[in-house]
Scaffold this active site. Structure first.
Site, PDB file in Angstrom:
ATOM      1  CE1 TYR A  16      -4.002  -2.009   0.360  1.00 52.19           C
ATOM      2  CE2 TYR A  16      -2.844  -3.113   2.145  1.00 52.19           C
ATOM      3  CZ  TYR A  16      -3.900  -3.052   1.255  1.00 52.19           C
ATOM      4  OH  TYR A  16      -4.849  -4.039   1.266  1.00 52.19           O
ATOM      5  CG  HIS A  21      -6.782   5.208   1.018  1.00 50.22           C
ATOM      6  ND1 HIS A  21      -7.510   6.381   1.099  1.00 50.22           N
ATOM      7  CD2 HIS A  21      -7.542   4.274   1.661  1.00 50.22           C
ATOM      8  CE1 HIS A  21      -8.633   6.154   1.757  1.00 50.22           C
ATOM      9  NE2 HIS A  21      -8.680   4.889   2.111  1.00 50.22           N
ATOM     10  CG  PHE A  67      -5.704  -2.558   7.471  1.00 50.34           C
ATOM     11  CD1 PHE A  67      -5.333  -2.438   6.135  1.00 50.34           C
ATOM     12  CD2 PHE A  67      -5.247  -3.643   8.205  1.00 50.34           C
ATOM     13  CE1 PHE A  67      -4.528  -3.394   5.533  1.00 50.34           C
ATOM     14  CE2 PHE A  67      -4.442  -4.611   7.611  1.00 50.34           C
ATOM     15  CZ  PHE A  67      -4.076  -4.479   6.272  1.00 50.34           C
ATOM     16  CG  ASN A  69     -11.265  -0.217   8.553  1.00 50.51           C
ATOM     17  OD1 ASN A  69     -10.103  -0.510   8.824  1.00 50.51           O
ATOM     18  ND2 ASN A  69     -12.208  -1.117   8.395  1.00 50.51           N
ATOM     19  CG  ASN A 115     -14.129   3.809   5.401  1.00 52.54           C
ATOM     20  OD1 ASN A 115     -15.247   4.253   5.679  1.00 52.54           O
ATOM     21  ND2 ASN A 115     -13.938   2.936   4.446  1.00 52.54           N
TER      22      ASN A 115
END
Length: 194
Positions: A16, A21, A67, A69, A115
């Site tokens: 990631y 993001h 993560f 969220n 989120n």
């Protein structure tokens, strides 16, 4: 208002690291690098942490390793430990409603479907009154494509635009911390890449 904690939102792991993001983490990582600080993993804060002194003021840095969220878990842990009020926190995050090459500062507001912001608001006792650094990543044009888009890597030219806005945001950070938010906003919001 005194910014005492700067958070860069991200998803953990190498897969990631270069995704849109994670733009918030790119900002905190560049900020640490500029001030010659190293981010170190601290399990009690569920993330990588650091500390800067800007104009004589201590500022904590945090990139959660939860993560996205669950970002609020890390933010709340650090804010509680250091007794930092929501209004003294700056959260940097990717923003679909801004183009690459732009960034905006704001205080408070909703989560806009993000989120990470949603969880932070919840974990801070449903208090949305923290500062946000919104880093433009653009929108795919179709809400059904948003997840794939934010978890995708931007092409080189787009990444350069995002990085240029982050670079300007880093330059504005000392103004935000040591002078005032309006002055930092005016400079950052006037920025145009190139």
């Amino acid at each position: 208002m005194k910014i005492k904690l700067i958070v860069g939102l991200a998803n953990p792991g190498a897969e990631y690291a270069a995704t849109r993001h994670n733009a918030g983490a790119w900002y905190v990582e560049l900020l640490a690098e500029r001030y010659r600080q190293t981010l170190k993993e601290e399990s009690k804060f569920y993330g990588y942490t650091g500390r800067l002194t800007l104009g004589g003021q201590d500022v904590r840095l945090l990139v959660p390793t939860t993560f996205m969220n669950l970002s609020g878990k890390a933010v709340a842990a650090m804010a509680t430990f250091y007794r930092i009020a929501p209004e003294d926190i700056l959260v940097a995050h990717d923003e679909l409603d801004l183009l690459p090459g732009s960034a905006r500062l704001k205080l408070g507001g909703g989560h806009g479907g993000h989120n990470g912001l949603k969880d932070i608001i919840s974990r801070l006792g449903n208090n949305p009154q923290f500062h946000r650094l919104r880093i433009g990543i653009s929108h795919p044009g179709d809400k059904n494509q948003v997840v794939g888009f934010v978890l995708g890597k931007p092409p080189t030219a787009e990444r350069q635009l995002i990085d240029s806005a982050i670079d300007e945001a880093v330059r504005c950070t000392e103004i935000l911390v040591t002078q005032d938010a309006v002055k930092a906003m005016n400079r950052l919001h006037a920025y145009r890449p190139g």
